[in-house]
Design a protein around this motif. Structure first.
Motif, PDB file in Angstrom:
ATOM      1  N   VAL A 183       0.838  -1.200   0.000  1.00  0.00           N
ATOM      2  CA  VAL A 183       0.000   0.000   0.000  1.00  0.00           C
ATOM      3  C   VAL A 183       0.875   1.254   0.000  1.00  0.00           C
ATOM      4  O   VAL A 183       0.612   2.215  -0.728  1.00  0.00           O
ATOM      5  N   VAL A 184       1.947   1.246   0.805  1.00  0.00           N
ATOM      6  CA  VAL A 184       2.878   2.382   0.822  1.00  0.00           C
ATOM      7  C   VAL A 184       3.452   2.603  -0.579  1.00  0.00           C
ATOM      8  O   VAL A 184       3.533   3.740  -1.076  1.00  0.00           O
ATOM      9  N   ALA A 185       3.838   1.514  -1.236  1.00  0.00           N
ATOM     10  CA  ALA A 185       4.429   1.614  -2.569  1.00  0.00           C
ATOM     11  C   ALA A 185       3.409   2.089  -3.596  1.00  0.00           C
ATOM     12  O   ALA A 185       3.719   2.930  -4.453  1.00  0.00           O
ATOM     13  N   GLU A 186       2.194   1.571  -3.528  1.00  0.00           N
ATOM     14  CA  GLU A 186       1.150   1.977  -4.474  1.00  0.00           C
ATOM     15  C   GLU A 186       0.885   3.481  -4.374  1.00  0.00           C
ATOM     16  O   GLU A 186       0.739   4.167  -5.385  1.00  0.00           O
ATOM     17  N   ARG A 187       0.820   3.990  -3.158  1.00  0.00           N
ATOM     18  CA  ARG A 187       0.599   5.429  -2.973  1.00  0.00           C
ATOM     19  C   ARG A 187       1.761   6.233  -3.547  1.00  0.00           C
ATOM     20  O   ARG A 187       1.562   7.255  -4.212  1.00  0.00           O
ATOM     21  N   ALA A 188       2.982   5.775  -3.281  1.00  0.00           N
ATOM     22  CA  ALA A 188       4.157   6.512  -3.754  1.00  0.00           C
ATOM     23  C   ALA A 188       4.199   6.559  -5.280  1.00  0.00           C
ATOM     24  O   ALA A 188       4.487   7.606  -5.879  1.00  0.00           O
ATOM     25  N   VAL A 189       3.920   5.432  -5.918  1.00  0.00           N
ATOM     26  CA  VAL A 189       3.918   5.385  -7.384  1.00  0.00           C
ATOM     27  C   VAL A 189       2.788   6.251  -7.936  1.00  0.00           C
ATOM     28  O   VAL A 189       2.960   6.968  -8.927  1.00  0.00           O
ATOM     29  N   TRP A 190       1.634   6.212  -7.280  1.00  0.00           N
ATOM     30  CA  TRP A 190       0.497   7.032  -7.715  1.00  0.00           C
ATOM     31  C   TRP A 190       0.861   8.515  -7.692  1.00  0.00           C
ATOM     32  O   TRP A 190       0.644   9.230  -8.675  1.00  0.00           O
ATOM     33  N   TYR A 191       1.440   8.988  -6.588  1.00  0.00           N
ATOM     34  CA  TYR A 191       1.795  10.405  -6.486  1.00  0.00           C
ATOM     35  C   TYR A 191       2.867  10.784  -7.512  1.00  0.00           C
ATOM     36  O   TYR A 191       2.835  11.876  -8.089  1.00  0.00           O
ATOM     37  N   ALA A 192       3.827   9.886  -7.734  1.00  0.00           N
ATOM     38  CA  ALA A 192       4.870  10.165  -8.733  1.00  0.00           C
ATOM     39  C   ALA A 192       4.273  10.241 -10.130  1.00  0.00           C
ATOM     40  O   ALA A 192       4.671  11.083 -10.947  1.00  0.00           O
ATOM     41  N   ALA A 193       3.305   9.369 -10.416  1.00  0.00           N
ATOM     42  CA  ALA A 193       2.660   9.384 -11.733  1.00  0.00           C
ATOM     43  C   ALA A 193       1.829  10.648 -11.912  1.00  0.00           C
ATOM     44  O   ALA A 193       1.864  11.292 -12.976  1.00  0.00           O
ATOM     45  N   VAL A 194       1.090  11.033 -10.878  1.00  0.00           N
ATOM     46  CA  VAL A 194       0.273  12.250 -10.949  1.00  0.00           C
ATOM     47  C   VAL A 194       1.155  13.478 -11.170  1.00  0.00           C
ATOM     48  O   VAL A 194       0.790  14.407 -11.914  1.00  0.00           O
ATOM     49  N   ALA A 195       2.336  13.473 -10.554  1.00  0.00           N
ATOM     50  CA  ALA A 195       3.251  14.613 -10.677  1.00  0.00           C
ATOM     51  C   ALA A 195       3.747  14.810 -12.106  1.00  0.00           C
ATOM     52  O   ALA A 195       4.206  15.904 -12.458  1.00  0.00           O
ATOM     53  N   MET A 196       3.647  13.771 -12.938  1.00  0.00           N
ATOM     54  CA  MET A 196       4.074  13.898 -14.338  1.00  0.00           C
ATOM     55  C   MET A 196       3.069  14.700 -15.165  1.00  0.00           C
ATOM     56  O   MET A 196       3.349  15.051 -16.307  1.00  0.00           O
ATOM     57  N   GLN A 197       1.886  14.962 -14.610  1.00  0.00           N
ATOM     58  CA  GLN A 197       0.851  15.765 -15.269  1.00  0.00           C
ATOM     59  C   GLN A 197       0.461  15.184 -16.632  1.00  0.00           C
ATOM     60  O   GLN A 197       0.452  15.879 -17.644  1.00  0.00           O
ATOM     61  N   CYS A 198       0.137  13.908 -16.600  1.00  0.00           N
ATOM     62  CA  CYS A 198      -0.315  13.214 -17.810  1.00  0.00           C
ATOM     63  C   CYS A 198      -1.706  12.632 -17.559  1.00  0.00           C
ATOM     64  O   CYS A 198      -1.919  11.417 -17.603  1.00  0.00           O
ATOM     65  N   GLU A 199      -2.654  13.507 -17.259  1.00  0.00           N
ATOM     66  CA  GLU A 199      -3.981  13.062 -16.865  1.00  0.00           C
ATOM     67  C   GLU A 199      -4.687  12.311 -18.003  1.00  0.00           C
ATOM     68  O   GLU A 199      -4.458  12.582 -19.181  1.00  0.00           O
ATOM     69  N   MET A 200      -5.556  11.388 -17.599  1.00  0.00           N
ATOM     70  CA  MET A 200      -6.405  10.708 -18.574  1.00  0.00           C
ATOM     71  C   MET A 200      -7.541  11.645 -18.977  1.00  0.00           C
ATOM     72  O   MET A 200      -8.116  12.345 -18.141  1.00  0.00           O
ATOM     73  N   THR A 201      -7.885  11.664 -20.263  1.00  0.00           N
ATOM     74  CA  THR A 201      -9.021  12.462 -20.720  1.00  0.00           C
ATOM     75  C   THR A 201     -10.322  11.808 -20.266  1.00  0.00           C
ATOM     76  O   THR A 201     -10.359  10.612 -19.929  1.00  0.00           O
ATOM     77  N   ASP A 202     -11.402  12.577 -20.281  1.00  0.00           N
ATOM     78  CA  ASP A 202     -12.705  12.022 -19.914  1.00  0.00           C
ATOM     79  C   ASP A 202     -13.084  10.867 -20.842  1.00  0.00           C
ATOM     80  O   ASP A 202     -13.632   9.850 -20.405  1.00  0.00           O
ATOM     81  N   GLY A 203     -12.779  11.026 -22.118  1.00  0.00           N
ATOM     82  CA  GLY A 203     -13.091   9.969 -23.076  1.00  0.00           C
ATOM     83  C   GLY A 203     -12.310   8.701 -22.803  1.00  0.00           C
ATOM     84  O   GLY A 203     -12.826   7.590 -22.968  1.00  0.00           O
ATOM     85  N   GLU A 204     -11.060   8.869 -22.342  1.00  0.00           N
ATOM     86  CA  GLU A 204     -10.235   7.697 -22.059  1.00  0.00           C
ATOM     87  C   GLU A 204     -10.727   6.978 -20.804  1.00  0.00           C
ATOM     88  O   GLU A 204     -10.690   5.755 -20.718  1.00  0.00           O
ATOM     89  N   VAL A 205     -11.190   7.734 -19.834  1.00  0.00           N
ATOM     90  CA  VAL A 205     -11.779   7.111 -18.643  1.00  0.00           C
ATOM     91  C   VAL A 205     -13.007   6.293 -19.037  1.00  0.00           C
ATOM     92  O   VAL A 205     -13.217   5.175 -18.553  1.00  0.00           O
ATOM     93  N   LEU A 206     -13.816   6.836 -19.952  1.00  0.00           N
ATOM     94  CA  LEU A 206     -14.991   6.093 -20.432  1.00  0.00           C
ATOM     95  C   LEU A 206     -14.577   4.823 -21.156  1.00  0.00           C
ATOM     96  O   LEU A 206     -15.225   3.774 -21.024  1.00  0.00           O
ATOM     97  N   ALA A 207     -13.490   4.897 -21.941  1.00  0.00           N
ATOM     98  CA  ALA A 207     -13.007   3.701 -22.644  1.00  0.00           C
ATOM     99  C   ALA A 207     -12.566   2.638 -21.639  1.00  0.00           C
ATOM    100  O   ALA A 207     -12.834   1.441 -21.828  1.00  0.00           O
ATOM    101  N   TRP A 208     -11.895   3.067 -20.572  1.00  0.00           N
ATOM    102  CA  TRP A 208     -11.470   2.116 -19.544  1.00  0.00           C
ATOM    103  C   TRP A 208     -12.678   1.503 -18.830  1.00  0.00           C
ATOM    104  O   TRP A 208     -12.727   0.292 -18.593  1.00  0.00           O
TER     105      TRP A 208
END
Length: 647
Positions: A183-208
């Motif tokens: 869980v500690v690792a998942e949170r750390a990777v999540w925050y690092a990924a968010v910091a890259m500012q590569c958000e998913m578009t609304d359409g891509e969330v719908l595709a997922w």
């Protein structure tokens, strides 16, 4: 919105990798050992129900609160374990999977590899990776009693048992720590990924979300057909393997090394025993001096039909208790966003031969009824053709089938019949015709190709009419086949050497002069496409060098972030290239080109991969195709079993 981070550890008599999540989660032997959980950035806590601990009230409150987002790496596991083992039915919209953000950024989706790609804290990364030391394996998989132990303890009825906190207390504590650390690792990777500012578009969330519903719904399996087909295939394999052993003396004729050595001693020229090389050897073997015995062995090897029939066994292993096959598609499995598969690999089914396609209905019926007689079906068809030709002398004659399919051809070529609509429903099946060249023409602004499509022309015939300086309506079927190879193979900068290899996969043999002629003809007729390659490469190099955005024919090349090059597609989503750098390449004739290279992750780990115009063109065309297809799916999806391909 609050986040609740979750990570289960379980044990079961079933092997998750072999049976898939659907069967694993629903099996009565599957038990929850522990759950690591934490709200937002709070300390991770551990609940161990296998020890009889009651669920903490705060955890229960978070699980039933629709305003709390449930976060889990590869969340499907946690979602299904909660539902089928603990009775918590948590709606899909309340979940989010951090690995999906990594997938969208073309980063690894394995937790340890994602940590490496994002350069998270080295101590944390080390802990994640050393978790692979498998305290999980020790406690999650059953062990087997020895025969001596069972004799001394006759009251024990099961040959299996689990190691646990009593048998291995030190390892159990390590196991508990590992669960929390995930869980500690998942949170750390999540925050690092968010910091890259590569958000998913609304359409891509719908595709997922659509992907998740498709995987959860699954497809109904005709178990009777699968079991009968598997039995027929195994009987055929057994007789062929016996014949191969008797002829070659190989202990295991299925071993490419053993059989390959035996064949090469008798004139076989290739290292590989794949179907293309075997087919070529069957055609030309006698000219190479191969013995009749070796030719017979090749024929037997061909009859095995590769590994296509083994999908039947995988289907039976993974089909759920309600007769449905689930969790077969992997969202964003490829760098461009295309889907990949797991388990049965539904997107990669065996292509039937012409004979099997013609006799498909009769073969499927014979397999399902367990009454298949291929020779009888083959003869009956040819008798019908002969009778029709005799009764219709004024009409064009129908061609009889020249070769009776083998049993393996029949089974492998009809595997699609395993997947059926739920009784009382029907499939809605669709495809997008020549989607690759259409999207290529649109993105490159190739007016010649666009006009040809607009006029209803067959591009395969059109390119050959241009190349041969021959009227369009006089192009033969053999010439059209060459045109198909040109259109499909030359759109992404392929040189003549690679083109020869590519054409061979279609059964088209080309010499150097012809290959060069075909490649040149494509580039001359569709001039905008080579121009598009150059524009893309130039834009990427300039964007990375100057950290700017450049517009290229409907695409936006964004080099502002030195850590991540982006190419924005017409739909709004981006392709991502990690840690881009400008490199130089010198050709054989001394000219120097600038390219961009980036860090790509594959089965071997992190590789420095070079981008160039043709590859960049392919990289933007394929996801645009995928976006057209997934857009169609969003419009026409049915909650019943409508089966749609993911391009």
């Amino acid at each position: 919105m609050r986040k609740l981070w979750l990570d289960f550890e379980t044990r079961s008599f079933l092997n998750l990798k072999d049976t898939g999540l659907d069967r694993y989660a629903k099996d009565e032997t599957t038990e929850v050992l522990m759950l690591a959980w934490a709200f937002d950035d709070e300390k991770v806590r551990l609940w161990v129900p296998i020890l009889g601990q009651t669920m903490p009230p705060e955890l229960h409150a978070g699980l039933v609160d629709a305003t709390v987002t449930k976060m889990a790496w590869n969340y499907n596991f946690e979602k299904d374990i909660f539902q089928y083992r603990m009775g918590y039915v948590i709606p899909q919209q309340e979940w989010f999977d951090p690995s999906i953000l990594c997938a969208n950024m073309s980063l690894p989706v394995g937790l340890d590899r994602a940590a490496s790609a994002l350069n998270i804290d080295i101590e944390l990364k080390k802990t994640v990776i050393t978790g692979k030391g498998k305290p999980t394996k020790l406690f999650s998989e059953p062990s087997k009693y020895t025969k001596t132990f069972l004799k001394k303890n006759p009251t024990i009825t099961s040959p299996f048992y689990y190691k646990d906190w009593t048998s291995h207390p030190d390892k159990w504590q390590e196991f508990c720590d590992y669960c929390c650390q995930d869980v500690v690792a998942e949170r750390a990777v999540w925050y690092a990924a968010v910091a890259m500012q590569c958000e998913m578009t609304d359409g891509e969330v719908l595709a997922w979300l659509l992907d998740q519903r498709m995987n959860e719904t699954g497809v109904w399996i005709d178990r009777q057909f699968v079991e009968n087909a598997k039995a027929l295939a195994e009987a055929e394999v057994g007789s062929i393997m016996t014949a191969l052993k008797n002829i070659t003396g190989c202990e295991n004729p299925n071993s490419g090394k053993q059989l390959g050595e035996w064949l090469r001693e008798r004139g076989y020229k290739f290292d590989s025993l794949d179907k293309e090389h075997i087919a070529e050897a069957i055609t030309n073997g006698h000219h190479w001096g191969m013995t009749d015995e070796a030719m017979h062995v090749l024929d037997l090897k061909k009859k095995l039909g590769g590994s296509a029939y083994t999908k039947l066994e995988t289907i039976l292993e993974r089909v759920g208790p309600d007769g449905r096959l689930r969790d077969q598609f992997v969202y964003h499995g490829a760098h461009t966003g295309r889907w990949s598969g797991r388990g049965v690999q539904l997107q990669n089914l065996f292509k039937p031969t012409k004979e099997v396609s013609t006799l498909r209905a009769e073969i499927v019926s014979g397999i399902r009824d367990n009454s298949l007689k291929i020779q009888t079906i083959f003869s009956a068809y040819n008798d019908e053709v002969a009778a029709w030709n005799l009764a219709n002398p004024d009409k064009k004659k129908k061609d009889p089938l020249k070769k009776c399919p083998t049993m393996m051809d029949a089974v492998a070529g009809t595997i699609r019949a395993s997947f059926c609509p739920t009784p009382g429903n029907k499939f809605s099946v669709s495809d997008l015709a020549q989607i690759e060249s259409r999207v290529l023409a649109a993105l490159a602004g190739c007016q010649t190709m666009i006009d040809a499509y607009k006029s209803g022309l067959d591009l395969y015939k059109d390119i050959m009419a241009f190349l041969l300086e021959k009227p369009y309506d006089q192009i033969t079927s053999a010439e059209r086949a060459n045109g198909k190879v040109i259109i499909l193979g030359c759109g992404f900068g392929m040189g003549w050497e690679k083109f020869i290899e590519y054409a061979a996969t279609f059964g088209v043999t080309l010499d150097e002069a012809t290959a060069k002629k075909y490649v040149t003809a494509f580039r001359e007729k569709y001039k905008e496409i080579p121009s598009f390659w150059k524009e893309l490469n130039s834009a990427v190099v300039t964007a990375v060098k100057a950290n700017i955005c450049i517009y290229v024919r409907g695409l936006v090349v964004d080099g502002r972030n030195p850590q991540m090059l982006k190419i924005k597609l017409p739909c709004g989503r981006c392709l991502h290239y990690l840690d881009p750098i400008v490199t130089q390449e010198t050709t054989d004739w001394g000219k120097t080109y600038e390219n961009v290279s980036y860090h790509a992750w594959d089965a071997k780990g992190c590789q420095l991969k070079r981008l160039y115009g043709g590859l960049l063109c392919e990289n933007v065309v394929h996801p645009a195709e995928r976006d057209v297809g997934s857009g169609e799916n969003r419009l026409h999806h049915r909650d019943d079993n409508s089966r749609r391909g993911c391009r």
